[in-house]
Each structure stands twice: as structure tokens, then as C-alpha cells.
Scaffold this motif. Structure first.
Motif, PDB file in Angstrom:
ATOM      1  N   ASP A  11      93.646 -25.478  43.883  1.00  0.00           N
ATOM      2  CA  ASP A  11      93.742 -24.243  44.730  1.00  0.00           C
ATOM      3  C   ASP A  11      94.508 -24.262  45.870  1.00  0.00           C
ATOM      4  N   TYR A  12      94.086 -25.165  46.835  1.00  0.00           N
ATOM      5  CA  TYR A  12      94.845 -25.624  47.758  1.00  0.00           C
ATOM      6  C   TYR A  12      96.325 -25.609  47.884  1.00  0.00           C
ATOM      7  N   VAL A  13      96.849 -26.702  46.761  1.00  0.00           N
ATOM      8  CA  VAL A  13      98.252 -26.494  46.633  1.00  0.00           C
ATOM      9  C   VAL A  13      98.818 -25.224  46.417  1.00  0.00           C
ATOM     10  N   LYS A  14      98.144 -24.368  45.413  1.00  0.00           N
ATOM     11  CA  LYS A  14      98.682 -23.109  44.842  1.00  0.00           C
ATOM     12  C   LYS A  14      98.750 -22.211  46.335  1.00  0.00           C
ATOM     13  N   GLU A  15      97.651 -22.409  46.947  1.00  0.00           N
ATOM     14  CA  GLU A  15      97.551 -21.516  48.543  1.00  0.00           C
ATOM     15  C   GLU A  15      98.723 -21.844  49.381  1.00  0.00           C
ATOM     16  N   ILE A  16      98.969 -23.188  49.478  1.00  0.00           N
ATOM     17  CA  ILE A  16      99.987 -23.395  50.515  1.00  0.00           C
ATOM     18  C   ILE A  16     101.426 -23.550  50.068  1.00  0.00           C
ATOM     19  N   THR A  17     101.795 -23.360  48.574  1.00  0.00           N
ATOM     20  CA  THR A  17     102.919 -23.444  48.101  1.00  0.00           C
ATOM     21  C   THR A  17     103.702 -22.289  48.585  1.00  0.00           C
ATOM     22  N   PRO A  18     104.735 -22.243  49.098  1.00  0.00           N
ATOM     23  CA  PRO A  18     105.690 -21.042  49.572  1.00  0.00           C
ATOM     24  C   PRO A  18     105.950 -20.458  48.056  1.00  0.00           C
ATOM     25  N   LYS A  19     105.774 -18.935  48.099  1.00  0.00           N
ATOM     26  CA  LYS A  19     105.968 -18.033  46.921  1.00  0.00           C
ATOM     27  C   LYS A  19     107.437 -17.679  47.012  1.00  0.00           C
ATOM     28  N   SER A  20     107.937 -17.687  46.083  1.00  0.00           N
ATOM     29  CA  SER A  20     109.415 -17.332  45.798  1.00  0.00           C
ATOM     30  C   SER A  20     109.571 -16.368  44.905  1.00  0.00           C
ATOM     31  N   ASP A  21     110.615 -15.116  44.822  1.00  0.00           N
ATOM     32  CA  ASP A  21     110.982 -14.338  43.914  1.00  0.00           C
ATOM     33  C   ASP A  21     111.979 -14.891  43.176  1.00  0.00           C
TER      34      ASP A  21
END
Length: 152
Positions: A11-21
Motif C-alpha cells: 500500500d505504501y509503494v502504491k501510494e508513493i509511486t508517481p501516477k502517470s497517464d
């Protein structure tokens, strides 16, 4: 690690991973790569139609000028900004290869001409050159063997 800790970490990794389109990145890559290709075609057309060069000569001039422009933009620290915007659209063409060589030379120039630039210039591009030559040699050998055996 317990399952709860693993889930918490995921969950932590998913939260801090930059979102990209993905779609927008593909559009930008297409746009930048397309602009590079249009510039290349403009160079070829100009060389053929204005200066009367053959297609082969025009292609050589095109490659040479695109490499020069890319190295120049890298020297002025503009090409990294183009890469940041266009991603693979700027890295895949010949201009990206020139950028990788020029940026390594610029980065290591403080270490001197021989140990810096001379030894480190192909840090990024070296594997591309090595495997490109090796693969062309292997494919040439396969082609030669197939010709000798009468398959081709």
C-alpha cells in the motif's frame, strides 16, 4: 515479513509511486518523435531538391545534421528537457543516441580528456554499439550459412 506487513508495504509503494497517464505519455512521444522525423524529412528534401544530392547522400547529411543538432542541444542542456517531455519519442531516434554520447562526454569532462571523456564517453552508448555489432555479425553469419546450404 508477515502478510499484514507485506500488504502495508504494498500500500505504501502504491501510494508513493508517481501516477502517470499512459495515453498522454504516448501522445507526447508520438508528437516529439514525429517532429524529429519531419525535421529529418525536411533535411532530406532540401538536400535532394535544392542541392541536387542523391537519396543516399541526402540520408547521410540528414543523419549527420540530426546528430549535430542533438549534441548541440545537449550541450546547451535543452535536449534533456525535450526528453523529459517526449520520453521515448526523443530517446529512440538517432538524436537520442547522440544525446547519450554527448551527455556522457559532458558529465565526465571534469576528469580530463583521456580518463574522463575518452574512457567514459560510451558509458551509455557502448552497450548499444557492442550488441548492435555483435547481432549484425551473428545475423550475417546465419545469412551466409543459409546461402551456403542453399536455403536462400
Amino acid at each position: 515479513m508477515t502478510k499484514q506487513e507485506q500488504q502495508k508495504y504494498a500500500d505504501y509503494v502504491k501510494e508513493i509511486t508517481p501516477k502517470s497517464d499512459l495515453v498522454m505519455r504516448m501522445v507526447k512521444a508520438f508528437l516529439v518523435g514525429g517532429i524529429i522525423c519531419v525535421l529529418g524529412q525536411f533535411i532530406i528534401n532540401t538536400a535532394v531538391n535544392t542541392y541536387g544530392l542523391s537519396q543516399d547522400e541526402a540520408g547521410s547529411w540528414c543523419a549527420m545534421l540530426l546528430v549535430f543538432i542533438s549534441a548541440l542541444l545537449t550541450g546547451f542542456n535543452l535536449y534533456p528537457q525535450i526528453v523529459k517531455f517526449g520520453g521515448a519519442g526523443a530517446l529512440v531516434p538517432i538524436t537520442g543516441f547522440a544525446n547519450s554520447v554527448a551527455s556522457a562526454a559532458i558529465e565526465y569532462k571534469k576528469e580530463g580528456q583521456v580518463y574522463g571523456i575518452g574512457c567514459k564517453i560510451f558509458t551509455i552508448a557502448g552497450p548499444v554499439i557492442l550488441y548492435g555489432i555483435f547481432c549484425s555479425w551473428v545475423l550475417g553469419l546465419i545469412y551466409w550459412l543459409m546461402k551456403m546450404l542453399g536455403v536462400m
